[in-house]
Design a protein around this motif. Sequence first.
Motif, short mmCIF file in Angstrom:
data_model
loop_
_atom_site.label_atom_id
_atom_site.label_comp_id
_atom_site.label_asym_id
_atom_site.label_seq_id
_atom_site.Cartn_x
_atom_site.Cartn_y
_atom_site.Cartn_z
N VAL B 45 -8.23 4.30 -5.68
CA VAL B 45 -8.39 5.45 -4.81
C VAL B 45 -8.82 5.16 -3.30
O VAL B 45 -9.70 4.43 -3.01
N ALA B 46 -7.99 5.62 -2.28
CA ALA B 46 -8.62 5.67 -1.04
C ALA B 46 -8.70 7.09 -0.55
O ALA B 46 -7.74 7.81 -0.53
N GLN B 47 -9.84 7.52 -0.26
CA GLN B 47 -10.01 9.02 0.00
C GLN B 47 -10.60 9.12 1.62
O GLN B 47 -11.70 8.33 2.04
N SER B 48 -10.09 9.78 2.41
CA SER B 48 -10.16 9.78 3.81
C SER B 48 -10.35 11.41 3.90
O SER B 48 -10.10 12.20 3.40
N GLN B 49 -11.10 11.68 5.35
CA GLN B 49 -11.24 13.34 5.50
C GLN B 49 -11.24 13.30 7.11
O GLN B 49 -11.33 12.09 7.65
N SER B 50 -10.97 14.49 7.39
CA SER B 50 -10.95 14.82 8.78
C SER B 50 -11.77 16.19 8.95
O SER B 50 -11.58 17.02 7.91
N TYR B 51 -12.91 16.23 9.89
CA TYR B 51 -13.75 17.42 9.82
C TYR B 51 -14.04 17.64 11.25
O TYR B 51 -14.04 16.71 12.07
N GLU B 52 -14.28 18.80 11.54
CA GLU B 52 -14.90 19.04 12.79
C GLU B 52 -16.30 18.97 12.66
O GLU B 52 -17.10 18.71 11.73
N PRO B 53 -17.20 18.57 14.04
CA PRO B 53 -18.59 18.45 14.06
C PRO B 53 -19.31 19.44 13.44
O PRO B 53 -20.44 19.44 13.07
N THR B 54 -18.94 20.73 13.27
CA THR B 54 -19.75 21.69 12.48
C THR B 54 -19.29 21.93 11.14
O THR B 54 -18.10 21.41 10.87
N SER B 55 -20.28 22.38 10.30
CA SER B 55 -20.14 22.35 8.78
C SER B 55 -19.19 23.48 8.39
O SER B 55 -18.77 23.19 7.33
N ARG B 56 -19.04 24.68 8.92
CA ARG B 56 -18.34 25.58 8.53
C ARG B 56 -17.33 25.93 9.55
O ARG B 56 -17.34 26.20 10.58
N GLY B 57 -15.92 26.64 8.83
CA GLY B 57 -14.94 26.99 9.59
C GLY B 57 -14.01 25.89 10.18
O GLY B 57 -14.60 24.80 10.16
N GLY B 58 -13.12 26.25 10.72
CA GLY B 58 -12.18 25.17 11.39
C GLY B 58 -11.59 24.41 10.33
O GLY B 58 -11.83 24.45 9.17
#
Lengths: 289, 187, 378
Positions: B45-58
């Motif tokens: 498996v290759a697992q990647s993510q994209s996230y915003e600098p804040t932890s909640r919402g977005g």
Amino acid sequence: MTKTAIKKNAGKASSKNAFDVMSYLRHDLFPHFLCPGCGHGIALRALMWAIHELEIDKDRIAIVSGIGCSGRLGAYIDANTFHTTHGRPLAFAAGLKLARPDLEVIVITGDGDCLAIGGNHLIHACRRNLDITCMMLNNEVYGMTGGQVSPTTSEDRYTTTTPLGNTEAAFDACRLAEAAGAGFVGREVTVQTPTLKNLLKDAIAYNGFSFIEVISDCTEIYGRKNDLGNSPEMILSQKSQMRPNSYGGVIVDEPFRPNALPTGVLSTNARPEYGETYRNAMASAKRKK
Amino acid sequence: MAGMKVKKTSPRHEFEIRLSGSGGQGLQLLARIFAHAFSSEGKVVAQSQSYEPTSRGGLSRSDLVVGMSEPDYPLATNIDFMLILDQVAVKAADGVISDDSLVITDARLVTDPPKGAFRVLALPIMETAIGLGNPRVANIVAMGALTGEGNLCSIEIIEAAIRENVHAKLTNLNVKAFQEGLNLVAN
Amino acid sequence: MTKATHQQNLQGNHACALAAVAAGCRFYAGYPITPSSEVAERMSLELPRVGGTFVQMEDEIASMGAVLGASMGGIKAMTATSGPGFSLKQENIGYGVMAEVPCVIVNVMRGGPSTGMPTRPAQGDVMQARWGMHGGYQIIVLAPASVSEVYGQTVRAFNLAERLRTPVVVLIDEVIGHLVETVRIPDPGGLDIQQRNWAAVAAGEYQPYAAGDDMVPAMARPGDGYRAHTTGLTHDESGFPTQDPETVERVSRRLLGKFEHHRAQIDQFEELQTRDAEILIVAYGISARAARRAVREARSKGIKAGLFRPITIWPFPQQALTKAAKKAKRILVPEMNAGQIVLEVERVAGRGRVKGINRIDGQAVTPSDILEAIGTGD
């Protein structure tokens, strides 16, 4: 002293022998670089004297210094010596002490090195409370770079970057260190060499972060620029401005450095030394697992 | 397992999953459980993510590229299975899904699902989670629906992966949520 | 935690921390910065288990100072950071180069310039890693392209740092740092772990910066009786400062020469179908993963494409590239920056046939970006 008059390194020191500063110095670097009348040499002598009386094995001593006139002193000491980057000796020393708790780590720094470019490291070294002795030589000026204003330059004094007189306030480094949590804080003038030696002994023996401000003098650049007289005149005038052991209520209302400074042991506390605290906490966490 | 649907397709060896929604919906945990399950089956498996600098919402998304050996390129480029748990995440489908893709959305939170020739299943995921007494298990309900509809992995292995990755106190709730998710696509 | 040698899903940053511990790292000092913080977090957990020390310092500069201090004390030491923190560390890394203090600096690259995009990937620190300090110097920079390679290259970084007495940079892009891949971690007992060459001569005969045939001086450990002096000032073999032109020339040549002397050990690269490649892709990190797929897809369409992937990006493997590029009519250099390693490729291969593929939008280079540049007719 001429080179031929210098005695051979006497090896491990013992207080049973009379103190001979030359047995603690590296002889191949003489003549030294300090200007005539500079107080730094006296502070160096006091530090060696303290080490001698504490009977610390030279192999166990690590001297960490930064940049400036103070930074160059380490090279003269016959020990493990580390001349690091400007303002960072306390950071290097933290790594060294955490990695090698068996070493006696002593930082030699100056007012610019310790309070300006390295100010953040000072307050955090005080807070962290590793067993490090920090000897800050305060000559109120950047001497090595030619005499610029420093965070401890007294008001109205002339330097190469305050040609019309200094308009900034000066730090009281000891109160800064105390407020940041240093376990042992003291101040002394160089002319009181035996007293300075005793203060340094207590600081080195203290198990935690100790901060000693040595009121040094820069006769050649700062003294000359401000017409403060020759070296004896400068250090005697410093002495007259000190208030031995009078720290307490007297200057608390003064936000910055007053004209008269207290000397001696200014504050101590019994906070646990950080390296031990960390190692004990990690060991007990490991046992619980 | 009782009530299990007949498998529509044979199990896949190589596929890409995108789990998307808004920050705080537990999509990273979901990806971790999936990754755990697939690698327990011997897949890579290759697992990647994209996230915003804040932890909640977005917008939050987590991708899985699943195969039998280390992929040349570990990031998702052609999504086979996509979960959308929030309207904000619909844009994460742009340009990466094709006619063969399966898109599962939450029927309540995704009001305007992506449009195309691909199959879109709008399911009452959040509603099911609320019915179980905890909207935070919506991610695991969705996992059940994806697993069942996509025939992604053996049920036992996924359940074991859930047990290993959620707090012991919440194991039963999560396993139940997973089963409810399977039931949403069971016929 | 899953036992070593077991297959596990591991994040790049965590693989870096586990590899460091396996390589013998027993000191970590750092300062939180996205996207590298997982390295610190994992180290704060792992180091106490092996009797090591973790400390979160007051800033990036202090972290680098503490790492050097610990290493001068004789302990293998590491820090991790990202672009802005890497900038702050440069002066002290330079000290490490000059005073020859082994250490490993991990830089998980994010978008820039300045604060840039903390959570988005980039490869913008390639030139900073090479030229961030002042003066003439050489530095080793390793750029892994997968989670398992992060592990292997971190171990190698420690080995090179210790054997050559020098800071080594592990340059990871955010994609690889945060990527979780199924990997098989090697049994720590089976790893080749190298140690520093410690001074062993009589104290009176020891010259801290006098090197033998391998051009790497033996290091004095405080407490072993050598009472050496260490300085960032230009120093002669005794360790004390000098400005004598002849001496400065000699010691500076030795400091640069040790890297050339150990070049075989330092160089590492991967080649994929370069032998007959008419279109050569030169790429590192995540961009090389995109290139790998692009090359296979191009080959499946009969296009003679190949990949040259420097793993050690500094010193740049120019001889190997010259060889790999022999038949190449075009050389494409995909990077997540405005064009950095492409300059080095141009220097080696000549400007005419080299073209950069540059993404500066905070997104990873994709296989189709490269296929488009190759021109598959799609």
